[in-house]
Design a protein around this motif. Structure first.
Motif, PDB file in Angstrom:
ATOM      1  N   ASN A  59       0.843  -1.196   0.000  1.00  0.00           N
ATOM      2  CA  ASN A  59       0.000   0.000   0.000  1.00  0.00           C
ATOM      3  C   ASN A  59       0.873   1.239   0.000  1.00  0.00           C
ATOM      4  O   ASN A  59       2.057   1.181   0.336  1.00  0.00           O
ATOM      5  N   GLU A  60       0.286   2.367  -0.373  1.00  0.00           N
ATOM      6  CA  GLU A  60       0.996   3.629  -0.341  1.00  0.00           C
ATOM      7  C   GLU A  60       0.968   4.192   1.079  1.00  0.00           C
ATOM      8  O   GLU A  60      -0.026   4.073   1.783  1.00  0.00           O
ATOM      9  N   GLY A  61       2.053   4.814   1.454  1.00  0.00           N
ATOM     10  CA  GLY A  61       2.093   5.435   2.772  1.00  0.00           C
ATOM     11  C   GLY A  61       2.899   4.622   3.761  1.00  0.00           C
ATOM     12  O   GLY A  61       3.802   3.860   3.403  1.00  0.00           O
ATOM     13  N   ARG A  62       2.547   4.738   5.000  1.00  0.00           N
ATOM     14  CA  ARG A  62       3.287   4.125   6.102  1.00  0.00           C
ATOM     15  C   ARG A  62       3.224   2.605   6.047  1.00  0.00           C
ATOM     16  O   ARG A  62       2.201   2.023   5.696  1.00  0.00           O
ATOM     17  N   LEU A 133      -5.275   0.619   0.135  1.00  0.00           N
ATOM     18  CA  LEU A 133      -4.711   1.496  -0.880  1.00  0.00           C
ATOM     19  C   LEU A 133      -3.796   2.554  -0.287  1.00  0.00           C
ATOM     20  O   LEU A 133      -2.836   2.988  -0.922  1.00  0.00           O
ATOM     21  N   PHE A 134      -4.105   2.977   0.971  1.00  0.00           N
ATOM     22  CA  PHE A 134      -3.317   4.051   1.578  1.00  0.00           C
ATOM     23  C   PHE A 134      -3.401   3.961   3.100  1.00  0.00           C
ATOM     24  O   PHE A 134      -4.472   3.738   3.658  1.00  0.00           O
ATOM     25  N   SER A 136      -2.032   6.386   6.248  1.00  0.00           N
ATOM     26  CA  SER A 136      -1.422   7.698   6.493  1.00  0.00           C
ATOM     27  C   SER A 136      -0.186   7.584   7.370  1.00  0.00           C
ATOM     28  O   SER A 136      -0.053   6.653   8.180  1.00  0.00           O
ATOM     29  N   GLU A 137       0.714   8.554   7.227  1.00  0.00           N
ATOM     30  CA  GLU A 137       1.976   8.544   7.958  1.00  0.00           C
ATOM     31  C   GLU A 137       1.760   8.598   9.467  1.00  0.00           C
ATOM     32  O   GLU A 137       2.542   8.029  10.237  1.00  0.00           O
ATOM     33  N   ILE A 142      -6.952   5.202   6.958  1.00  0.00           N
ATOM     34  CA  ILE A 142      -6.745   4.118   6.000  1.00  0.00           C
ATOM     35  C   ILE A 142      -7.784   4.226   4.896  1.00  0.00           C
ATOM     36  O   ILE A 142      -8.967   4.498   5.163  1.00  0.00           O
TER      37      ILE A 142
END
Length: 496
Positions: A59-62, A133-134, A136-137, A142
């Motif tokens: 996934n993108e991000g953290r 998909l994502f 967050s940092e 999510i």
């Protein structure tokens, strides 16, 4: 006396003061209950277990660890469960724990509208394939896509069923971490289509000459604490030597662990199947014994139970067929005919998706119900405890009604009991005559059969026939072998 009274009074006052001070000290040194801060007290026992498979494409991000993923999975599935309960009862209880304030608005509006329209929705999901998909940092947000969600729904208008559907839907979901919960902030359905399962029939190329089996000392508790493999092996030798080629056994749902099947129970079942194979006996495994709920909210638990057992033994050489449920038509009045049949259909779909090589049936309690689901089952199994004089005619009527499926007499027999509660009705000789005449009809029409049962029993659980002595006592003496281990006259006609 006065001194004693004063001393005792002093001790009592000091004790009370000491207790109060210690209680205050304990209170001041105790922090807030973390479980209550995070609302963990609302977490329930295992109650909702659709099959969930995470996508593994990252996934993108953290980066996400397993602990966070498990937390997301638990809260996400709980959110589905709470929503299902809310629309079933038109009650908002629990919604705020798993949906953000903005997400609740639509849910509350829909529930209010359903109340006005006297509409209720019973629903569950069978499969989820979420893809994150994502992430967050800061670890607070999510975005995921839940693909190919298999949903089952029943719509009721004033308690009357008006619509039933199974769909494959896809959703895009945003979750926020609030007070220790992953709450749904936004959920949008992206696609939807009806699902029609394709099930292939498995032909039954085997003529059963068999018997329903329980060990003599543990009827209806074959896999319990008194499990004795040596006894079972000895009984299987008796059965095979008597000219029989198959047995029917029963898997109690709760005893095997319900949704999370106990490994020790699976091992006992494996030993039984191994012993049957060694004695050249084929086995019809009857599932969900002593289960009678059929509630849609329990379906995912039922499926995990069934999935574990069928997956474990689908390749075992002793397996002949799966019997989904013993006499479910007896639950029609109490649980609702529509509910029971819908439950059977879903369990049938799952079994056939796992095991494509073994036949599946249902053990109906009579010929009147035997036509139900006959087009979907691989063979039709029915029980017969009525007057033997009517059996052949009833069989031929059923054969005409269901011409393209093999019919199996899954249970039949008569008690040899003749005592206080039913004097002059039964006897070992009458039982022998019954089986002799039944075997003539079975042979004449080449009917597969599984008689009831090998042994007489000293006791019968109240869950089986209740506590009334005129029902319990006859039930104890259906066997071909008495409680002392002696073969009764009927044993001569156990297979021919």
């Amino acid at each position: 006396m006065l001194r004693i009274f004063l001393i005792m009074s002093y001790i009592l006052v000091i004790s009370v003061i000491t207790f109060l001070i210690s209680s205050l000290f304990t209170y001041l040194n105790t922090g807030a209950d973390r479980s209550k801060i995070l609302h963990l007290e609302v977490k329930k026992e295992v109650q909702y277990l659709p099959k969930l498979t995470w996508a593994e494409n990252g996934n993108e991000g953290r980066e996400m660890d397993d602990q966070v993923l498990n937390s997301i999975e638990n809260d996400y599935l709980d959110a589905w469960y709470v929503k299902n309960v809310a629309f079933r009862n038109n009650d908002i209880t629990g919604i705020e724990d798993f949906y953000t304030e903005s997400a609740r608005v639509n849910l509350y509006d829909n529930i209010d509208k359903n109340k006005l329209d006297s509409l209720t929705i019973e629903s569950t999901t069978f499969k989820h394939k979420p893809d994150i998909l994502f992430f967050s940092e800061d670890g607070q947000l999510i975005v995921l896509e839940d693909k190919k969600v298999i949903e089952y729904k029943k719509f009721y208008k004033k308690d009357e069923l008006v619509f039933e559907t199974t769909e494959e839907n896809s959703y895009k979901v945003i979750l926020l971490l609030e007070d220790g919960f992953w709450r749904i902030r936004h959920m949008v359905k992206q696609s939807s289509k009806p699902v029609t399962p394709i099930m292939k029939n498995v032909p039954m190329n085997f003529t059963m000459k068999g018997i329903n089996y329980y060990p003599k000392d543990t009827p209806w508790d074959m896999f319990g604490d008194d499990f004795k493999l040596r006894t079972i092996k000895k009984d299987f030798k008796i059965i095979r030597k008597a000219g029989l080629n198959s047995i029917r056994i029963f898997i109690p749902y709760e005893d095997f662990g319900s949704a999370v099947v106990l490994p020790e129970k699976l091992e006992k079942l494996r030993k039984v199947l191994d012993a049957a194979e060694k004695n050249e006996l084929k086995v019809v495994v009857t599932l969900f014994d002593f289960y009678g709920n059929y509630d849609i909210l329990d379906w995912t638990l039922n499926q995990r139970h069934l999935e574990t057992i069928v997956n474990t033994f689908k390749d075992h050489n002793a397996i002949l067929a799966w019997d989904l449920k013993n006499e479910p038509n007896l639950d029609f009045d109490q649980r609702g005919k529509e509910n029971v049949i819908s439950w059977l259909e879903q369990m049938l779909i799952l079994v056939k998706s796992i095991d494509k090589n073994h036949a599946v049936t249902v053990g109906w309690s009579n010929t009147e119900s035997a036509h139900i689901l006959s087009d979907q089952l691989d063979f039709v199994s029915f029980h017969y405890y009525e007057d033997k004089a009517n059996f052949e005619d009833d069989y031929l009527v059923l054969k005409k009604q269901i011409p393209n499926k093999e019919l199996v007499l899954g249970e039949f027999g008569i008690s040899s009991y003749s005592g206080l509660w039913k004097p002059f009705i039964g006897s070992p000789e009458k039982q022998a005559t019954y089986h002799q005449e039944m075997q003539k009809v079975l042979n004449k029409n080449n009917i597969s059969f599984l008689s009831w049962t090998l042994y007489d029993f000293e006791s019968v659980p109240s869950e089986v026939v209740g506590k009334l002595p005129w029902r319990v006592n006859p039930q104890k003496e259906f066997g071909f072998i008495d409680i002392k281990g002696n073969k009764k006259p009927s044993f001569k006609h156990i297979s021919k």
